[in-house]
Structures are given as structure tokens and as C-alpha cells.
Design an enzyme around this catalytic site. Structure first.
Site, PDB file in Angstrom:
ATOM      1  N   ARG A 146     -13.431  -5.377   3.846  1.00 51.71           N
ATOM      2  CA  ARG A 146     -12.278  -5.247   4.740  1.00 51.71           C
ATOM      3  C   ARG A 146     -12.652  -5.337   6.220  1.00 51.71           C
ATOM      4  O   ARG A 146     -11.883  -4.948   7.092  1.00 51.71           O
ATOM      5  CB  ARG A 146     -11.558  -3.924   4.465  1.00 51.71           C
ATOM      6  CG  ARG A 146     -11.052  -3.790   3.036  1.00 51.71           C
ATOM      7  CD  ARG A 146      -9.990  -2.714   2.913  1.00 51.71           C
ATOM      8  NE  ARG A 146      -8.819  -3.052   3.700  1.00 51.71           N
ATOM      9  CZ  ARG A 146      -8.489  -2.467   4.847  1.00 51.71           C
ATOM     10  NH1 ARG A 146      -9.258  -1.511   5.363  1.00 51.71           N
ATOM     11  NH2 ARG A 146      -7.401  -2.831   5.506  1.00 51.71           N
ATOM     12  N   GLU A 161     -13.643  -1.489   6.812  1.00 53.75           N
ATOM     13  CA  GLU A 161     -12.951  -1.614   8.087  1.00 53.75           C
ATOM     14  C   GLU A 161     -13.751  -1.021   9.238  1.00 53.75           C
ATOM     15  O   GLU A 161     -13.554  -1.398  10.391  1.00 53.75           O
ATOM     16  CB  GLU A 161     -11.553  -0.999   8.032  1.00 53.75           C
ATOM     17  CG  GLU A 161     -11.502   0.506   8.007  1.00 53.75           C
ATOM     18  CD  GLU A 161     -10.066   1.023   8.006  1.00 53.75           C
ATOM     19  OE1 GLU A 161      -9.758   1.880   8.848  1.00 53.75           O
ATOM     20  OE2 GLU A 161      -9.276   0.584   7.166  1.00 53.75           O
ATOM     21  N   TYR A 202      -3.212  11.543   5.969  1.00 54.64           N
ATOM     22  CA  TYR A 202      -3.424  10.197   6.489  1.00 54.64           C
ATOM     23  C   TYR A 202      -2.383   9.231   5.920  1.00 54.64           C
ATOM     24  O   TYR A 202      -2.052   9.259   4.736  1.00 54.64           O
ATOM     25  CB  TYR A 202      -4.821   9.670   6.130  1.00 54.64           C
ATOM     26  CG  TYR A 202      -4.955   8.202   6.428  1.00 54.64           C
ATOM     27  CD1 TYR A 202      -5.169   7.763   7.736  1.00 54.64           C
ATOM     28  CD2 TYR A 202      -4.785   7.248   5.433  1.00 54.64           C
ATOM     29  CE1 TYR A 202      -5.236   6.423   8.034  1.00 54.64           C
ATOM     30  CE2 TYR A 202      -4.852   5.896   5.723  1.00 54.64           C
ATOM     31  CZ  TYR A 202      -5.078   5.494   7.019  1.00 54.64           C
ATOM     32  OH  TYR A 202      -5.124   4.150   7.307  1.00 54.64           O
ATOM     33  N   GLU A 205      -8.962   1.706  -1.599  1.00 59.00           N
ATOM     34  CA  GLU A 205      -9.638   1.469  -0.332  1.00 59.00           C
ATOM     35  C   GLU A 205     -10.430   2.682   0.139  1.00 59.00           C
ATOM     36  O   GLU A 205      -9.949   3.820   0.055  1.00 59.00           O
ATOM     37  CB  GLU A 205      -8.592   1.094   0.721  1.00 59.00           C
ATOM     38  CG  GLU A 205      -9.146   0.859   2.101  1.00 59.00           C
ATOM     39  CD  GLU A 205      -8.039   0.617   3.114  1.00 59.00           C
ATOM     40  OE1 GLU A 205      -8.310   0.804   4.327  1.00 59.00           O
ATOM     41  OE2 GLU A 205      -6.914   0.257   2.717  1.00 59.00           O
ATOM     42  N   GLU A 227      -4.167  -7.106   5.408  1.00 56.81           N
ATOM     43  CA  GLU A 227      -3.328  -5.985   5.806  1.00 56.81           C
ATOM     44  C   GLU A 227      -2.428  -6.419   6.963  1.00 56.81           C
ATOM     45  O   GLU A 227      -2.858  -7.152   7.852  1.00 56.81           O
ATOM     46  CB  GLU A 227      -4.191  -4.804   6.246  1.00 56.81           C
ATOM     47  CG  GLU A 227      -3.398  -3.577   6.662  1.00 56.81           C
ATOM     48  CD  GLU A 227      -4.287  -2.411   7.070  1.00 56.81           C
ATOM     49  OE1 GLU A 227      -3.779  -1.279   7.089  1.00 56.81           O
ATOM     50  OE2 GLU A 227      -5.472  -2.638   7.369  1.00 56.81           O
ATOM     51  N   HIS A 250      -9.287   6.725   2.532  1.00 59.74           N
ATOM     52  CA  HIS A 250      -9.737   6.967   3.907  1.00 59.74           C
ATOM     53  C   HIS A 250     -11.013   7.795   3.957  1.00 59.74           C
ATOM     54  O   HIS A 250     -11.141   8.732   4.757  1.00 59.74           O
ATOM     55  CB  HIS A 250      -8.626   7.609   4.744  1.00 59.74           C
ATOM     56  CG  HIS A 250      -8.598   7.086   6.149  1.00 59.74           C
ATOM     57  ND1 HIS A 250      -8.892   7.855   7.248  1.00 59.74           N
ATOM     58  CD2 HIS A 250      -8.315   5.852   6.632  1.00 59.74           C
ATOM     59  CE1 HIS A 250      -8.803   7.133   8.339  1.00 59.74           C
ATOM     60  NE2 HIS A 250      -8.446   5.907   7.994  1.00 59.74           N
ATOM     61  N   ARG A 309       0.861  -1.183   0.000  1.00 63.27           N
ATOM     62  CA  ARG A 309       0.000   0.000   0.000  1.00 63.27           C
ATOM     63  C   ARG A 309       0.890   1.223   0.000  1.00 63.27           C
ATOM     64  O   ARG A 309       1.825   1.322   0.810  1.00 63.27           O
ATOM     65  CB  ARG A 309      -0.897   0.010   1.237  1.00 63.27           C
ATOM     66  CG  ARG A 309      -2.015   1.048   1.154  1.00 63.27           C
ATOM     67  CD  ARG A 309      -2.734   1.201   2.465  1.00 63.27           C
ATOM     68  NE  ARG A 309      -2.050   2.132   3.352  1.00 63.27           N
ATOM     69  CZ  ARG A 309      -2.558   2.587   4.504  1.00 63.27           C
ATOM     70  NH1 ARG A 309      -3.751   2.169   4.910  1.00 63.27           N
ATOM     71  NH2 ARG A 309      -1.873   3.431   5.250  1.00 63.27           N
ATOM     72  N   ASP A 318      -5.132   3.842   0.043  1.00 66.80           N
ATOM     73  CA  ASP A 318      -6.244   4.136   0.946  1.00 66.80           C
ATOM     74  C   ASP A 318      -6.630   5.605   0.837  1.00 66.80           C
ATOM     75  O   ASP A 318      -5.835   6.493   1.160  1.00 66.80           O
ATOM     76  CB  ASP A 318      -5.823   3.814   2.384  1.00 66.80           C
ATOM     77  CG  ASP A 318      -6.971   3.928   3.374  1.00 66.80           C
ATOM     78  OD1 ASP A 318      -8.098   4.268   2.956  1.00 66.80           O
ATOM     79  OD2 ASP A 318      -6.740   3.673   4.571  1.00 66.80           O
ATOM     80  N   TRP A 320     -12.037  12.430   8.317  1.00 67.17           N
ATOM     81  CA  TRP A 320     -10.625  12.159   8.484  1.00 67.17           C
ATOM     82  C   TRP A 320     -10.298  10.779   7.903  1.00 67.17           C
ATOM     83  O   TRP A 320      -9.317  10.609   7.224  1.00 67.17           O
ATOM     84  CB  TRP A 320     -10.229  12.178   9.962  1.00 67.17           C
ATOM     85  CG  TRP A 320      -8.807  11.756  10.143  1.00 67.17           C
ATOM     86  CD1 TRP A 320      -7.681  12.492   9.886  1.00 67.17           C
ATOM     87  CD2 TRP A 320      -8.326  10.471  10.565  1.00 67.17           C
ATOM     88  NE1 TRP A 320      -6.537  11.758  10.132  1.00 67.17           N
ATOM     89  CE2 TRP A 320      -6.915  10.506  10.540  1.00 67.17           C
ATOM     90  CE3 TRP A 320      -8.951   9.284  10.945  1.00 67.17           C
ATOM     91  CZ2 TRP A 320      -6.119   9.417  10.898  1.00 67.17           C
ATOM     92  CZ3 TRP A 320      -8.176   8.211  11.305  1.00 67.17           C
ATOM     93  CH2 TRP A 320      -6.770   8.276  11.280  1.00 67.17           C
TER      94      TRP A 320
END
Length: 402
Positions: A283, A262, A159, A236, A339, A212, A147, A210, A402
Site C-alpha cells: 500500500r 502506507e 480509528y 489492512e 484507496e 491500523h 472499506r 483497516d 494508534w
């Protein structure tokens, strides 16, 4: 056999973890992760004040009945605190069942579907050049999937960018850090990173990225389209997933594979995403989705629709959760990737375990149960440290994801 004790252990060997230890009258015990990053004590209280009294005297072998008892019996279902608490109980009971049977948990889940579990590492840098170099370091270490994240010009606290090449831990002491975000800067910058990675390192490995949750659906669609030439394994969390229908728009505009989940807590959170084939990887983690029992339901549904697993595995999950994830990864037919971020030596000392990393893969080991434990004396040397995840604001001061 009956449950006679259930202890909640809060420890902070470089970061906060919550562990549930369930003990039986025959001396067999199991451990489960109950860590919810930035809200750890909420789960600790839920377990101590509301769940522990319900467990004493129960049969530890009745995993499914206990799961239903804690889920349906709460009335106020789902949510990260409730489902993380249930996950801790469920995972500990699977650990006990494996120890009683003398078998690793993956054998109880149907046995091996693969010999080893493919993982991806986290390459990061303050510049494109630094991240490209970090990708090379991971490839040299045997990883076949990486990643890649890089700092964005004009954006503070991007991030995924930390001070340690192996570990990115965004939670910090004191009140939440406030970072600034610019979607325009990010969308201009991200494709440059992946163009350079492929130019320098070629195509013979998997790349991931990612977002995010920071983009709108149409912005995410544009990014996915821009990244198509660089053949990502997946993009992601391109947009907040509370509105599952938002992913339809992304699907209409790009063939870049999409992963999310996630922050999901139940099968309801991803049901439409899976059944309408709006994502390619789910995820969801063991600890935040009700444990091994409920994660199996999610992945069984996903298998019917060609969706693979890509479980969250950052260091905000303890080695107990990682062990459980590797057992699930080993057994399920629709595993995709795991991950992986190595824990610190202090964390490893508190949580001895039998799973191991080798050449870009994790192996579950053959110890009975999960093959992971908690050293309570070592844990006591690391008291809880209050910490919060950051928040993000746009340049005009308004709150952003965030």
C-alpha cells in the site's frame, strides 16, 4: 532546459498540504506533493533549506540521476521526511517531462494496462447498523469495493470513525488527542460487523478493513481466521510492520489476504514481505516512498511475487499525489485497487485537476503531465494550521499503536 526555481507552497484548505513547484527557464513547471500528515513543516524545511539549492541549474529531464543525487547524496538515507521530499521533486519532474512531451504521465510509464482504476470508499458508523447502511450508500453510488469501520463499544475515538461520511480526517488542532483502546473489545466486535454486512448486502462486492497496526501477530492471525467467511479483499495493517517476519505467523493461521505499507518509505521496508509472499497487497504511496521513480521499483519487485498494489489514498495526500497515483495505477500490470476519499470543495478549488471519478473508478484524463495544478492565489487564502494525529493508550494508561 534548466531548473531556475523551486517553490514550497504550504496551504490548508480544510487540512494541511505541502506542494513543491519546480519551474524551468522555458516556463514549463511541474508540481509534486510533499505532505507528511502531522509533520508537514519538517518536509517544507527540508525542501526549502536543503533541497532547493541543489536543484537550481539542473536538467529537469534527468529524473533518475536527480533521484540518485538526492538519495545517495544525503548520506542519511530513507525515513519519511527525506523520502517525502525526494518524492515531491521526483513527481514534479515527471509532471514537467509529460508536459514537454505533450503526453499524460501514464503514457511515459508504458501506456495503459487498463481503461480505468478501481477504487474503494470508506463506510463508517458509530454502530454496526450505521456502517451497514453506509456500505449500502456506497454500493448505490456505484462503488464495487468498500472499506468498513465501526466504533467499538468501550473504546473512545476508534480509528476510521469521523463526522463526515466521505472524509475521515483524524488530525486536529492543538496537542494530540488521546484515545483509549481495548483489543479484547475490538476482536469481539469486528466479526459481528462483517457478518451483518454480508447478511444485508451479499457477496457481490469487495470488502476491506483497516486494523491500523493495533494487533500483535497472533491476535491478527486470529482476526484473519475469524473474518475468512466474509471474504475480505484484504485486511489492512494487521500488525506493526517494522518487524517484517511477524507476518509469517499471520500467514500460518489465515487465508484472509493481507495488505500493508502506507507508512513504508523504501523498497527495503517491504522487500522481505514481498519476496517471502507474506502480503498480498503493498500500500505504499507515491508521496511517502520517494515518488513515481521509486514506487515503480517497489511494484516491479512485487509483480515477480504475485503481490498487487493497493496504494494509500486518504485525504492526507493532496490531489497532486492522487493524480500521480492514478497514472501509476493505470500503467502497472499488477495494480490491485486504489484507496479513494474525495477532497473537500476548498481543496478542489486550490488544486484544479483533470482526473475524475465515475461509477467506482478513477480516470487519469489525457492532459499532458499529471493533469493537476495548484492555484497559488487560492492557496494563499488558506494559511497553515498546526494539527496533530491522535495517540492511543490502553485502559491502564500505557501507550499503544494508534
Amino acid at each position: 532546459m534548466k531548473i531556475v526555481d523551486a517553490r514550497v507552497i504550504v496551504t490548508s484548505p480544510d487540512r494541511n498540504f505541502v506542494t513543491l513547484k519546480i519551474v524551468t527557464d522555458e516556463g514549463v513547471y511541474g508540481v509534486g506533493d510533499a505532505t507528511l500528515n502531522g509533520r508537514e513543516l519538517a518536509v517544507a524545511s527540508y525542501l526549502t533549506d536543503h533541497v532547493r539549492p541543489l536543484l537550481i541549474g539542473r536538467d529537469p529531464a534527468a529524473i533518475e540521476d536527480t533521484w540518485q543525487y538526492l538519495y545517495r547524496g544525503a548520506y542519511w538515507r530513507r525515513g519519511p521526511v527525506t523520502m517525502t521530499a525526494i518524492a515531491a521533486v521526483d513527481t514534479a519532474l515527471w509532471d514537467i517531462k509529460g508536459k514537454v512531451a505533450g503526453l499524460p504521465v501514464y503514457q511515459l510509464l508504458g501506456g495503459r494496462s487498463r481503461d480505468r482504476v478501481l477504487v474503494y470508499g470508506h463506510a463508517q458508523g458509530s454502530t454496526v447498523a450505521e456502517t451497514v447502511a453506509e456500505v449500502g450508500r456506497y454500493l448505490d453510488a456505484g462503488y464495487r469495493a468498500v472499506r468498513a469501520q465501526t466504533a467499538v463499544p468501550g473504546v473512545s475515538g476508534t480509528y476510521g470513525i469521523g463526522s463526515d461520511g466521505d472524509r475521515y480526517e483524524p488530525a486536529s488542532a492543538g496537542l494530540p488527542e488521546e484515545t483509549r483502546w481495548s483489543t479484547r473489545n475490538y476482536l469481539d466486535h469486528a466479526p459481528e460487523l462483517f457478518a451483518e454486512i454480508r447478511r444485508v448486502h451479499g457477496n457481490d462486492f469487495d470488502l476491506l478493513h483497516d486494523v491500523h497496526h493495533r494487533l500483535s501477530p497472533i491476535e491478527a492471525a486470529g482476526l484473519g481466521k475469524a473474518l475468512e467467511p466474509y471474504r475480505l479483499l484484504y485486511l489492512e495493517d494487521p500488525t506493526p510492520a517494522e518487524d517484517q517476519t511477524a507476518f509469517r505467523l499471520i500467514r500460518q493461521h489465515t487465508t484472509t489476504p493481507i495488505a500493508t505499507g502506507e507508512v513504508f518509505n523504501s523498497i527495503i521496508d517491504c522487500q522481505r514481505l514481498i519476496t517471502e509472499r507474506l502480503i498480498d497487497y503493498v500500500r505504499t504511496s507515491v508521496v511517502h516512498a520517494g515518488g513515481i521513480t521509486h514506487l515503480r521499483r517497489i511494484l516491479a519487485l512485487a509483480e515477480l511475487y504475485g503481490v498487487r498494489s493497493g496504494a494509500h489514498g486518504a485525504t492526507d495526500l493532496s490531489p497532486v499525489c492522487l493524480a500521480a497515483a492514478v497514472h501509476v495505477d493505470t500503467a502497472v500490470p499488477n495494480f490491485g485497487i486504489q484507496e479513494y476519499m474525495p477532497h473537500t470543495p476548498a481543496t478542489d478549488a486550490v488544486f484544479p485537476r483533470s482526473h475524475w471519478f465515475d461509477n467506482g473508478h478513477l480516470h487519469p484524463g489525457d492532459a499532458p503531465g499529471l493533469g493537476v495544478d495548484i492555484d497559488e492565489e487560492a492557496a494563499a487564502e488558506h494559511p497553515y494550521q498546526p494539527a496533530y494525529l491522535p495517540v492511543a493508550r490502553l485502559h491502564d494508561g500505557s501507550m499503544h499503536d494508534w
